[in-house]
Design a protein around this motif. Structure first.
Motif, mmCIF file in Angstrom:
data_model
loop_
_atom_site.group_PDB
_atom_site.id
_atom_site.type_symbol
_atom_site.label_atom_id
_atom_site.label_comp_id
_atom_site.label_asym_id
_atom_site.label_seq_id
_atom_site.Cartn_x
_atom_site.Cartn_y
_atom_site.Cartn_z
ATOM 1 N N THR A 25 -46.079 -35.853 83.339
ATOM 2 C CA THR A 25 -45.841 -36.192 81.939
ATOM 3 C C THR A 25 -45.119 -37.528 81.847
ATOM 4 O OG1 THR A 25 -43.756 -34.960 81.919
ATOM 5 C CG2 THR A 25 -45.741 -33.780 81.256
ATOM 6 N N GLY A 26 -45.546 -38.341 80.879
ATOM 7 C CA GLY A 26 -44.928 -39.642 80.676
ATOM 8 C C GLY A 26 -44.176 -39.756 79.368
ATOM 9 N N ARG A 27 -44.232 -38.713 78.566
ATOM 10 C CA ARG A 27 -43.546 -38.731 77.275
ATOM 11 C C ARG A 27 -43.447 -37.293 76.765
ATOM 12 N NH1 ARG A 27 -48.544 -41.003 73.491
ATOM 13 N NH2 ARG A 27 -49.580 -38.977 73.270
ATOM 14 N N VAL A 28 -42.807 -37.110 75.627
ATOM 15 C CA VAL A 28 -42.684 -35.800 74.992
ATOM 16 C C VAL A 28 -43.756 -35.679 73.914
ATOM 17 C CG1 VAL A 28 -41.211 -34.375 73.525
ATOM 18 C CG2 VAL A 28 -40.231 -35.579 75.487
ATOM 19 N N ASP A 29 -44.437 -34.530 73.891
ATOM 20 C CA ASP A 29 -45.481 -34.279 72.893
ATOM 21 C C ASP A 29 -45.278 -32.904 72.271
ATOM 22 O OD1 ASP A 29 -47.207 -36.630 72.918
ATOM 23 O OD2 ASP A 29 -47.665 -36.059 74.986
ATOM 24 N N ALA A 30 -45.839 -32.743 71.072
ATOM 25 C CA ALA A 30 -45.632 -31.499 70.333
ATOM 26 C C ALA A 30 -46.553 -30.387 70.783
ATOM 27 C CB ALA A 30 -45.814 -31.748 68.839
ATOM 28 N N ASP A 31 -47.790 -30.751 71.186
ATOM 29 C CA ASP A 31 -48.760 -29.702 71.488
ATOM 30 C C ASP A 31 -49.892 -30.273 72.318
ATOM 31 O OD1 ASP A 31 -50.441 -31.095 69.705
ATOM 32 O OD2 ASP A 31 -49.908 -29.809 68.031
ATOM 33 N N LEU A 32 -50.867 -29.417 72.612
ATOM 34 C CA LEU A 32 -51.982 -29.793 73.478
ATOM 35 C C LEU A 32 -52.783 -30.962 72.912
ATOM 36 C CD1 LEU A 32 -54.011 -29.323 75.802
ATOM 37 C CD2 LEU A 32 -55.076 -27.560 74.381
ATOM 38 N N LEU A 33 -53.033 -30.990 71.610
ATOM 39 C CA LEU A 33 -53.881 -32.033 71.043
ATOM 40 C C LEU A 33 -53.243 -33.413 71.119
ATOM 41 C CD1 LEU A 33 -55.408 -30.266 67.920
ATOM 42 C CD2 LEU A 33 -56.320 -30.445 70.244
ATOM 43 N N ALA A 34 -51.942 -33.475 71.298
ATOM 44 C CA ALA A 34 -51.246 -34.760 71.429
ATOM 45 C C ALA A 34 -51.081 -35.187 72.877
ATOM 46 C CB ALA A 34 -49.879 -34.684 70.749
ATOM 47 N N ALA A 35 -51.390 -34.290 73.814
ATOM 48 C CA ALA A 35 -51.110 -34.546 75.227
ATOM 49 C C ALA A 35 -52.070 -35.567 75.818
ATOM 50 C CB ALA A 35 -51.202 -33.241 76.019
ATOM 51 N N ARG A 36 -51.539 -36.524 76.525
ATOM 52 C CA ARG A 36 -52.378 -37.490 77.236
ATOM 53 C C ARG A 36 -52.787 -36.927 78.593
ATOM 54 N NH1 ARG A 36 -50.821 -43.712 76.679
ATOM 55 N NH2 ARG A 36 -53.051 -43.785 77.113
ATOM 56 N N ASN A 37 -53.842 -37.529 79.144
ATOM 57 C CA ASN A 37 -54.341 -37.168 80.483
ATOM 58 C C ASN A 37 -54.778 -35.708 80.573
ATOM 59 O OD1 ASN A 37 -53.848 -39.776 81.178
ATOM 60 N ND2 ASN A 37 -52.365 -39.341 82.773
ATOM 61 N N THR A 38 -55.383 -35.217 79.509
ATOM 62 C CA THR A 38 -56.043 -33.917 79.574
ATOM 63 C C THR A 38 -57.452 -34.143 80.096
ATOM 64 O OG1 THR A 38 -54.716 -32.991 77.782
ATOM 65 C CG2 THR A 38 -56.854 -31.955 78.224
ATOM 66 N N LEU A 39 -57.789 -33.500 81.195
ATOM 67 C CA LEU A 39 -59.059 -33.726 81.879
ATOM 68 C C LEU A 39 -60.053 -32.645 81.466
ATOM 69 C CD1 LEU A 39 -60.470 -35.584 83.928
ATOM 70 C CD2 LEU A 39 -59.716 -34.007 85.729
ATOM 71 N N THR A 40 -61.241 -33.052 81.008
ATOM 72 C CA THR A 40 -62.160 -32.106 80.397
ATOM 73 C C THR A 40 -63.567 -32.220 80.970
ATOM 74 O OG1 THR A 40 -63.145 -33.432 78.591
ATOM 75 C CG2 THR A 40 -60.908 -32.612 78.256
ATOM 76 N N GLN A 41 -64.327 -31.141 80.793
ATOM 77 C CA GLN A 41 -65.777 -31.199 80.920
ATOM 78 C C GLN A 41 -66.386 -30.122 80.043
ATOM 79 O OE1 GLN A 41 -67.748 -29.479 84.596
ATOM 80 N NE2 GLN A 41 -65.861 -30.262 85.526
ATOM 81 N N ARG A 42 -67.690 -30.232 79.837
ATOM 82 C CA ARG A 42 -68.371 -29.383 78.874
ATOM 83 C C ARG A 42 -68.326 -27.906 79.265
ATOM 84 N NH1 ARG A 42 -71.411 -33.971 79.777
ATOM 85 N NH2 ARG A 42 -72.187 -35.123 77.949
ATOM 86 N N THR A 43 -68.190 -27.034 78.258
ATOM 87 C CA THR A 43 -68.563 -25.632 78.436
ATOM 88 C C THR A 43 -70.082 -25.556 78.303
ATOM 89 O OG1 THR A 43 -68.322 -25.154 76.080
ATOM 90 C CG2 THR A 43 -66.385 -24.791 77.495
ATOM 91 N N PHE A 44 -70.662 -24.394 78.595
ATOM 92 C CA PHE A 44 -72.111 -24.271 78.491
ATOM 93 C C PHE A 44 -72.484 -22.823 78.234
ATOM 94 C CE2 PHE A 44 -70.724 -24.376 82.912
ATOM 95 C CZ PHE A 44 -71.295 -23.246 83.474
ATOM 96 N N GLY A 45 -73.715 -22.616 77.772
ATOM 97 C CA GLY A 45 -74.177 -21.286 77.428
ATOM 98 C C GLY A 45 -75.318 -20.846 78.312
ATOM 99 N N PRO A 46 -75.690 -19.582 78.167
ATOM 100 C CA PRO A 46 -75.179 -18.603 77.194
ATOM 101 C C PRO A 46 -73.777 -18.097 77.509
ATOM 102 C CG PRO A 46 -76.829 -17.586 78.599
ATOM 103 C CD PRO A 46 -76.830 -19.037 78.932
ATOM 104 N N THR A 47 -73.395 -18.088 78.795
ATOM 105 C CA THR A 47 -72.026 -17.746 79.175
ATOM 106 C C THR A 47 -71.554 -18.730 80.229
ATOM 107 O OG1 THR A 47 -72.772 -16.187 80.879
ATOM 108 C CG2 THR A 47 -72.314 -15.285 78.688
ATOM 109 N N SER A 48 -70.264 -18.987 80.239
ATOM 110 C CA SER A 48 -69.697 -19.860 81.269
ATOM 111 C C SER A 48 -68.239 -19.507 81.485
ATOM 112 C CB SER A 48 -69.834 -21.337 80.879
ATOM 113 O OG SER A 48 -69.258 -21.605 79.611
ATOM 114 N N SER A 49 -67.762 -19.820 82.675
ATOM 115 C CA SER A 49 -66.362 -19.546 82.996
ATOM 116 C C SER A 49 -65.818 -20.643 83.892
ATOM 117 C CB SER A 49 -66.212 -18.188 83.694
ATOM 118 O OG SER A 49 -66.881 -18.193 84.945
ATOM 119 N N ALA A 50 -64.505 -20.764 83.883
ATOM 120 C CA ALA A 50 -63.814 -21.702 84.759
ATOM 121 C C ALA A 50 -62.574 -21.014 85.318
ATOM 122 C CB ALA A 50 -63.403 -22.960 84.010
#
Length: 533
Positions: A371-396
């Motif tokens: 962490t490089g700063r203080v944030d209120a919640d997930l949507l404000a967090a920097r460096n969140t690493l993502t990739q697509r979900t997919f159907g019909p079912t998927s898990s991680a």
């Protein structure tokens, strides 16, 4: 240290089962040996496509994530692989970087255009966030590099077009569709060049009661005639594909409804080396996002006729997929050898990354988020690493080491959209707790808390998109073999303020003191879940 072999084997067996690496992920039920729709059950919207020789290329909208403007390649129109991105960062602005209280949710780069002209590949996009139009070009879309040109204004849903005499244009707009000539070097709009409406009130072709004005321009010249693909959305109806044609670039254009079935629309025409024609379009499919469909096209009286008896077929006269979504998503153990890219192409950051606060080398074989700063919640967090979900079912599933969290830090695995949910770990003083949080009402609520007395924990997220169920469930394990559900199912909702399908997301943010870090290991995806039908 890396996961113990016994635990790693247990996790992999649970996730993918024997022989799973050899079968396509998230492939719809096969019809004999034929390909089926959707060709990709994942968020790949606003498609643009071309064929160059025996190869097909496709670009798509990726909004605010970085890198962006993906380039996908196929040899058969059914199996697609990510081969690169046109840019690492669209621009360095506060909204694109989650700085100074600003964000680009619902923004970033929108619909693209893809062209091949005189041996050069061009992919273009536009951004309401920056107010610019972007053009990227390269000789090799797989190796790059991509040369960037940008100019103002932002030309909405444009289609780059090269005329036979070499002059370049963009067709763009909503409702009234406009043709605008560009400078010969594509550096901007040509002073004194062609700039005129070529299709006034294009939506009227679908009727008078229109909700979404016609947009999504894709222009092609076929056998000397100009064909413009657009979409519109009648009120109380569905996304509808329109086709306009003209004998001259500047018109006049005549139009008709090309397809009105299951909301499958927006994209362009593409032909095969054997002379077959298809339209590569998408369908709004709930929380998973906007998913690609391949629609056969025949020609009648100089018009492209989409579908079979006006319907989108479930099965196609093409070989069955052998890849599914494995070409655009992927597991990652975070081990990197010499010459390996830092991150596989499946990964994209939520907004522009802050490179000094993530690493794959500080602890080799692990993804470290600091962490490089203080944030209120997930949507404000920097460096969140993502990739697509997919159907019909998927898990991680992912392994998380929380030994070095600071007081107030939160880290974990999320189903990311505006109404998100996550399972993770919260640090309170020297204590650690497992938490499940949902934001179904646009504000996060802690649903369940459980004590955690060890530094390593396994987290799981399962997504069920069958029958538009759009449900996510969360679980944790202390040994990688025995799992406990936590919290309650999240009802995933596709919201226009974010305008993206749900994504798997690895995150950490500080609520009190920056500088803490966590290490992620062995991220594994699967098309299997434990949840019942």
């Amino acid at each position: 240290m890396k996961m113990r072999p016994r635990v790693a084997a247990a996790v992999l067996s649970l996730l993918i089962g024997p022989g799973a690496a050899d079968r396509p992920l998230a492939h719809a039920q096969e019809v004999g040996d034929r390909a089926v729709n959707p060709i990709l059950w994942s968020d790949v919207p606003d498609l643009a496509d071309i064929r160059v020789g025996d190869s097909y290329y496709m670009s798509s909208t990726t909004m605010l994530v970085s890198p962006g403007l993906p380039i996908m390649k196929s040899n058969d129109l059914v199996n697609w692989r990510l081969v690169g991105y046109a840019y690492d960062v669209l621009d360095d602005e506060d909204a694109l970087a989650l700085r100074n209280g600003r964000n680009a949710y619902g923004g970033g780069s929108w619909a693209s255009s893809l062209r091949h002209h005189d041996g050069t590949f061009y992919v273009t996009t536009f951004s309401g966030t920056t107010g610019k139009t972007y053009i990227y070009r390269t000789k090799d879309p797989e190796a790059g590099p991509w040369e960037k040109t940008s100019f103002r204004p932002s030309l909405h849903d444009h289609s780059l077009f090269f005329e036979d005499d070499g002059r370049a244009y963009m067709v763009h707009g909503a409702g009234n569709i406009r043709l605008t000539e560009l400078n010969s070097d594509l550096s901007g709009i040509k002073p004194g060049g062609v700039d005129r409406i070529i299709v006034p009130n294009a939506s009227a072709t679908a009727g008078r009661n229109i909700g979404l004005p016609a947009e999504g321009s894709q222009l092609r010249k076929i056998d000397g005639r100009y064909y413009l693909s657009l979409i519109t959305w009648p009120r109380g109806g569905m996304r509808t594909q329109l086709t306009f044609r003209a004998d001259s670039l500047t018109g006049p254009y005549e139009g008709r409804v090309a397809l009105q079935d299951q909301g499958v629309a927006q994209g362009g025409l593409v032909d095969t080396p054997d002379g077959e024609w298809y339209a590569l379009l998408f369908q709004d499919h709930g929380a998973v996002g906007r998913i690609p469909f391949l629609v056969p096209v025949t020609w009648e009286d100089g018009w492209p006729v989409m579908g079979v008896d006006g319907k989108v077929p479930a099965a196609l006269n093409l070989p069955a997929s052998t890849l599914g979504v494995r070409g655009i998503v992927g597991s990652d153990d975070f081990d990197r050898g010499p010459g390996d890219p830092p991150l596989p192409l499946a990964w994209q950051w939520n907004h522009n990354p802050e490179d000094e606060h993530w690493s794959l080398t500080q602890r080799p074989g692990f993804l470290r988020l600091t962490t490089g700063r203080v944030d209120a919640d997930l949507l404000a967090a920097r460096n969140t690493l993502t990739q697509r979900t997919f159907g019909p079912t998927s898990s991680a599933v992912v392994t998380l080491d929380v030994a070095h969290m600071n007081d107030g830090d939160v880290a974990g695995l999320a189903a990311l959209q505006r109404r998100y949910g996550f399972v993770g770990v919260r640090a309170t003083g020297d204590a650690r707790s497992l938490v499940m949080v949902i934001a179904e009402a646009d504000s996060p609520t802690e649903v369940e808390v459980a004590p955690l007395a060890q530094d390593t924990v396994f987290l799981r997220l399962e997504c069920d998109f069958r029958g538009r169920k759009d449900t996510a469930r969360f679980a944790y394990s202390l040994d990688g073999a025995s799992w406990s559900e936590i919290g309650k199912p999240l009802r995933m909702t596709y919201t226009l303020p974010h305008f993206m399908g749900y994504r798997f997301a690895l995150f950490q943010f500080a609520t009190r003191t920056p500088g803490g870090f966590v290490d992620f290991d062995d991220f594994r995806i699967s098309d299997r879940i434990d949840s019942p039908e």
